[in-house]
Scaffold this motif. Structure first.
Motif, PDB file in Angstrom:
ATOM      1  N   GLN A   6      -7.116   2.869   8.489  1.00  0.00           N
ATOM      2  CA  GLN A   6      -7.407   2.382   9.771  1.00  0.00           C
ATOM      3  C   GLN A   6      -6.132   2.147  10.612  1.00  0.00           C
ATOM      4  OE1 GLN A   6      -9.893  -0.866   8.547  1.00  0.00           O
ATOM      5  NE2 GLN A   6     -11.814   0.137   9.163  1.00  0.00           N
ATOM      6  N   TRP A  14      -1.896   0.676  -4.747  1.00  0.00           N
ATOM      7  CA  TRP A  14      -1.149  -0.625  -4.476  1.00  0.00           C
ATOM      8  C   TRP A  14      -0.074  -0.720  -5.479  1.00  0.00           C
ATOM      9  CZ3 TRP A  14      -1.753  -3.302   0.021  1.00  0.00           C
ATOM     10  CH2 TRP A  14      -3.107  -3.100   0.758  1.00  0.00           C
ATOM     11  N   ASP A  66      -7.312 -12.427   4.482  1.00  0.00           N
ATOM     12  CA  ASP A  66      -8.403 -11.894   3.640  1.00  0.00           C
ATOM     13  C   ASP A  66      -7.535 -11.281   2.292  1.00  0.00           C
ATOM     14  OD1 ASP A  66     -10.913 -10.849   3.500  1.00  0.00           O
ATOM     15  OD2 ASP A  66     -10.091  -8.781   3.192  1.00  0.00           O
ATOM     16  N   PHE A 102       1.928  -2.759   4.773  1.00  0.00           N
ATOM     17  CA  PHE A 102       0.481  -3.099   4.327  1.00  0.00           C
ATOM     18  C   PHE A 102       0.841  -4.083   2.943  1.00  0.00           C
ATOM     19  CE2 PHE A 102      -0.874  -0.130   7.113  1.00  0.00           C
ATOM     20  CZ  PHE A 102      -2.122  -0.638   7.724  1.00  0.00           C
ATOM     21  N   LEU A 150      -8.957  -7.644  10.063  1.00  0.00           N
ATOM     22  CA  LEU A 150      -8.927  -6.906   8.792  1.00  0.00           C
ATOM     23  C   LEU A 150      -8.649  -5.273   9.195  1.00  0.00           C
ATOM     24  CD1 LEU A 150     -12.081  -7.817   6.825  1.00  0.00           C
ATOM     25  CD2 LEU A 150      -9.861  -8.947   7.108  1.00  0.00           C
ATOM     26  N   TYR A 151      -7.690  -4.628   8.494  1.00  0.00           N
ATOM     27  CA  TYR A 151      -7.345  -3.596   8.795  1.00  0.00           C
ATOM     28  C   TYR A 151      -6.864  -2.758   7.340  1.00  0.00           C
ATOM     29  CZ  TYR A 151      -6.650  -4.462  13.462  1.00  0.00           C
ATOM     30  OH  TYR A 151      -7.035  -4.628  14.986  1.00  0.00           O
ATOM     31  N   ALA A 152      -7.728  -1.698   6.841  1.00  0.00           N
ATOM     32  CA  ALA A 152      -7.350  -1.227   5.708  1.00  0.00           C
ATOM     33  C   ALA A 152      -6.402  -0.027   5.929  1.00  0.00           C
ATOM     34  CB  ALA A 152      -8.863  -0.289   5.335  1.00  0.00           C
ATOM     35  N   ALA A 154       0.883  -1.294   0.017  1.00  0.00           N
ATOM     36  CA  ALA A 154       0.050   0.023  -0.066  1.00  0.00           C
ATOM     37  C   ALA A 154       0.878   1.222  -0.042  1.00  0.00           C
ATOM     38  CB  ALA A 154      -1.030   0.027   1.166  1.00  0.00           C
ATOM     39  N   ARG A 173      -5.481  -5.896   3.492  1.00  0.00           N
ATOM     40  CA  ARG A 173      -6.325  -5.442   4.326  1.00  0.00           C
ATOM     41  C   ARG A 173      -5.906  -5.944   5.794  1.00  0.00           C
ATOM     42  NH1 ARG A 173     -12.072  -5.705   2.086  1.00  0.00           N
ATOM     43  NH2 ARG A 173     -11.279  -7.868   1.596  1.00  0.00           N
ATOM     44  N   SER A 174      -5.434  -7.100   5.883  1.00  0.00           N
ATOM     45  CA  SER A 174      -5.041  -7.674   7.043  1.00  0.00           C
ATOM     46  C   SER A 174      -3.739  -8.660   7.156  1.00  0.00           C
ATOM     47  CB  SER A 174      -6.173  -8.732   7.763  1.00  0.00           C
ATOM     48  OG  SER A 174      -6.198  -9.829   6.768  1.00  0.00           O
TER      49      SER A 174
END
Length: 211
Positions: A202, A35, A84, A148, A197-199, A30, A151-152
Motif C-alpha cells: 500500500q 521479511w 502494530d 518497512f 497501518l501501511y502494508a 520488507a 505494517r506501520s
C-alpha cells in the motif's frame, strides 16, 4: 550512520563511539521475497521502500551497541502493538521514524514526517530501556530511503557519499528536530492518535496523498 563520544566512568573519553542510530540486526525489513532480518542484508540486496518501490542497498556497515551507556543514549523501546508490531522493538534514540498524522498535516502542512525515536517516548507506551549488547546494522542507499520494518513501522536509512549526512533528509520528506517532534507527539497523546497501518503493497497509494 551517526555516533558520538561520551565521557567514561572515570572521566575519560570512551574508546568506542556511542551509536545513536542504526537498525538492530534482528529487525525484519520488507523485501519482494518477504521479511528479511537487517543483519542478513548485504550490498546489492533489494529492499522495499515507502515511496520508490524496490531499491538496492549500496553499503552495509555493522557495529555493536555498548551495554553500558549514560541514560541520554539509552535505546527507545516500542512495546508490542505501539506501531502494530507483534513484539517489542528497540531503536536507537536518533533513529528516524516516519509518522503519518492529520495533526502533522495541520501543523506542518505535511501528513508524513520523520521524527527521532527519542521524541516518541510517552506515546503508545514507548519508553527508554537499558541498553544491551546487540549488533547494529547501518544500511545506505543511493539516496536516503524510508524502509518497512512492519505494517506501520517505517524507518529512515541514509544515502551514500555526500548524501550520508548526519541529518536524515529524504527527498520530499519533512524531517523534524527533537523539539518539534516532541511537540507533535504531545499533540498525538492529547488527541489519542495511534500509528497508521501501511502494508508494503500500500506504500504507493499512501504516498499519493502527498501529491
Amino acid at each position: 550512520m551517526r555516533d558520538v563520544s561520551v565521557m567514561g566512568v572515570q572521566g575519560e573519553e570512551t574508546a568506542v563511539p556511542v551509536l545513536v542510530d542504526g537498525l538492530p540486526a534482528s529487525l525484519r525489513l520488507a523485501t519482494q521475497d518477504g521479511w528479511v532480518e537487517a543483519g542478513d542484508l548485504e550490498a546489492g540486496d533489494p529492499v522495499l521502500t515507502f515511496e520508490q518501490g524496490e531499491r538496492v542497498v549500496r553499503q552495509v556497515f555493522r557495529s555493536a551497541q555498548a551495554p553500558r551507556l549514560p541514560q541520554t543514549f539509552w535505546p527507545v523501546c516500542l512495546p508490542e502493538g505501539a506501531f502494530d508490531n507483534d513484539h517489542p522493538v528497540e531503536l536507537l534514540p536518533a533513529q528516524m521514524v516516519m509518522l503519518e498524522s492529520d495533526l502533522a498535516e495541520d501543523v506542518f502542512g505535511e501528513p508524513f514526517v520523520m521524527v527521532p525515536a527519542v521524541a516518541l517516548c510517552g506515546w503508545n507506551g514507548i519508553v527508554r530501556s537499558a541498553p544491551r549488547e546487540v549488533e547494529i546494522v547501518h544500511l545506505q542507499f543511493d539516496r536516503p530511503q524510508v524502509v518497512f520494518a512492519g505494517r506501520s513501522l517505517l524507518l529512515g536509512c541514509g544515502g551514500t557519499g555526500a548524501l550520508a549526512a548526519n541529518a536524515f533528509a529524504a527527498p520530499g520528506m519533512m524531517t523534524l528536530n527533537v523539539a518539534a517532534a516532541r511537540q507533535l507527539v504531545a499533540g498525538l497523546i492529547r488527541e489519542g492518535e495511534r500509528a497508521r497501518l501501511y502494508a508494503p503493497a500500500q506504500a504507493a497509494l499512501a504516498a499519493e496523498k502527498r501529491l
